[in-house]
Write a protein that holds these residues in place. Structure first.
Motif, mmCIF file in Angstrom:
data_model
loop_
_atom_site.group_PDB
_atom_site.id
_atom_site.type_symbol
_atom_site.label_atom_id
_atom_site.label_comp_id
_atom_site.label_asym_id
_atom_site.label_seq_id
_atom_site.Cartn_x
_atom_site.Cartn_y
_atom_site.Cartn_z
ATOM 1 N N CYS A 103 1.744 12.534 7.898
ATOM 2 C CA CYS A 103 1.622 11.319 8.705
ATOM 3 C C CYS A 103 3.010 10.700 8.846
ATOM 4 N N CYS A 130 2.010 3.518 5.410
ATOM 5 C CA CYS A 130 1.185 2.371 5.023
ATOM 6 C C CYS A 130 1.172 2.230 3.496
ATOM 7 N N CYS A 150 -1.882 3.735 1.517
ATOM 8 C CA CYS A 150 -2.365 5.069 1.901
ATOM 9 C C CYS A 150 -2.950 5.835 0.712
ATOM 10 N N ARG A 196 -8.698 7.695 4.850
ATOM 11 C CA ARG A 196 -9.282 7.956 6.156
ATOM 12 C C ARG A 196 -10.748 8.370 6.078
HETATM 13 S S1 SF4 Z 1 -3.087 5.083 5.818
HETATM 14 FE FE1 SF4 Z 1 -3.344 6.526 7.518
HETATM 15 S S2 SF4 Z 1 -1.814 5.938 9.047
HETATM 16 FE FE2 SF4 Z 1 -1.213 4.978 7.102
HETATM 17 S S3 SF4 Z 1 0.226 6.423 6.117
HETATM 18 FE FE3 SF4 Z 1 -1.849 6.927 5.364
HETATM 19 S S4 SF4 Z 1 -2.631 8.504 6.732
HETATM 20 FE FE4 SF4 Z 1 -0.879 7.527 7.753
#
Ligand code: SF4
Ligand code: SF4
Length: 360
Positions: free
Chosen positions: A25, A29, A32, A193
């Protein structure tokens, strides 16, 4: 496909499959849970294609959820998998952290092709994502997705019903999209996710051994390395070895039909779906100290008395009937009730908003 249809299927065993396209990614974030970076691992594309190509018209999940990391780092693969899935009658949903929306320009053509190959698109949005990609840019990109004819939703997380950020972002989405874009809101724990697809942020307490179904055991998850796990709990998906009762196979060796059969026929998984890990443990290993919902579940691997009890009571037609009955009750309750139990109760009604303008 609207978000409400997808969530309505969540308690149905093998009705869905969560497919991790990559652990990579480009965003960072703070919360994460998949620890995604641009150095993350991913399964070879041909292995994922072969697995989805094993879906048949007579034996396929009803929906496949493409997730990550950031699945749109592999837009050609995402589009190809959606096309393969559609040939078997499976619909595809795609969840993105919206890296491509940064700056508010047009959506790159390869990414738009992947999105329009899918049947539903979801954008993650929370206080951490907003530090990476501006809300206005995310809104602009989602508007373009809707204009392209793909139903869209937002997946939001906050610290609870009194979180002012959550109130603000929910109001902003409702205003911006005139209540035509549904939202799945999860409370409290910033989750990965896969879990955010389910509204699975809130875990019941296992103390007391109450019977509380775990519908997360209904949909298999393909991890970033191709391992197929029985549920979407991130710690379980990342565990190596995966506890044997939660392992369904590997995309390099198994097809969908095998994975589905293992999920449906496993006595332990049946009983996890019906009564949950706390009740299972309290029933067959009374006196075991409570240690959290999913930790209790993973520990079942080291409790032969629980495995033996589950094999006794969850096998055969009786176990099948219990599983079916539990599924039917949860299906009858509907998607908002599902989110009330497993996500943010205060915002559960938002999951059934549709492009046609249904209101909570
Ligand atoms: S939370 Fe989602 S968008 Fe953010 S770094 Fe992790 S995988 Fe990427
Ligand atoms: S209780 Fe078990 S099956 Fe359910 S989400 Fe947790 S680890 Fe997975």
């Amino acid at each position: 496909m609207e978000l409400g249809e997808l969530i309505a299927l969540r308690p149905v065993p093998a009705a869905g499959l969560l497919l991790t396209l990559t652990r990579r990614c480009p965003l960072s974030c703070a919360h994460c849970s998949t620890s995604s970076t641009m150095a993350g691992e991913q399964t070879a594309a041909d292995r994922l294609r072969r697995f989805v190509a094993s879906f048949t018209v007579d034996d396929a999940p009803r929906v496949v959820l493409l997730t990550g990391g950031e699945p749109l780092l592999r837009p050609g693969l995402a589009a190809g998998l959606a096309t393969l899935a559609r040939a078997a009658g499976t619909r595809t949903a795609l969840l993105s952290g919206m890296f491509f929306a940064r700056g508010g320009g047009s959506v790159p053509a390869r990414i738009m092709r992947a999105i329009t190959a899918a049947d539903h698109f979801s954008a993650s949005l929370d206080v951490h994502h907003e530090r990476e990609v501006a809300r206005a840019d995310v809104f602009a990109a989602v508007r373009r997705v809707l204009d392209a004819g793909v139903p869209a939703s937002f997946h939001l997380t906050g610290t609870g019903p009194d979180d002012p950020y959550l109130a603000d972002v929910v109001a902003a989405v409702r205003r911006e999209f005139a209540d035509h874009v549904p939202m799945l809101v999860n409370d409290v724990r910033p989750v990965g996710r896969a879990a955010s697809w389910t509204g699975a942020a809130t875990r019941p307490d296992t103390a007391g051994g109450a019977a509380v179904p775990c519908p997360m055991a209904a949909w298999p998850t393909v991890a970033f390395d191709g391992t197929v796990v029985a549920c979407c709990n991130q710690q379980t998906v990342d565990a190596r070895p995966v506890p044997a009762h939660l392992l369904l196979g590997h995309v390099a060796e198994d097809d969908w039909s095998t994975v589905r059969r293992r999920s449906l026929a496993s006595p332990v998984l049946r009983l996890l779906r019906v009564v949950g890990p706390g009740h299972l443990t309290a029933r067959y290993a009374p006196g075991t100290p409570a240690c959290g919902w999913c930790a209790t579940c993973r520990n079942i691997a080291d409790r032969p008395e629980v495995l033996a009890g589950a094999a006794r009571d969850g096998a055969g037609p009786v176990g099948e009937l219990l599983d079916l009955h539990s599924t039917r009750s949860q299906l009858a309750a509907g998607p908002a009730a599902f989110v009330r139990r497993h996500g943010s109760s205060a915002y559960a009604g938002l999951v059934t908003l549709t492009a046609d303008g249904d209101r909570p």
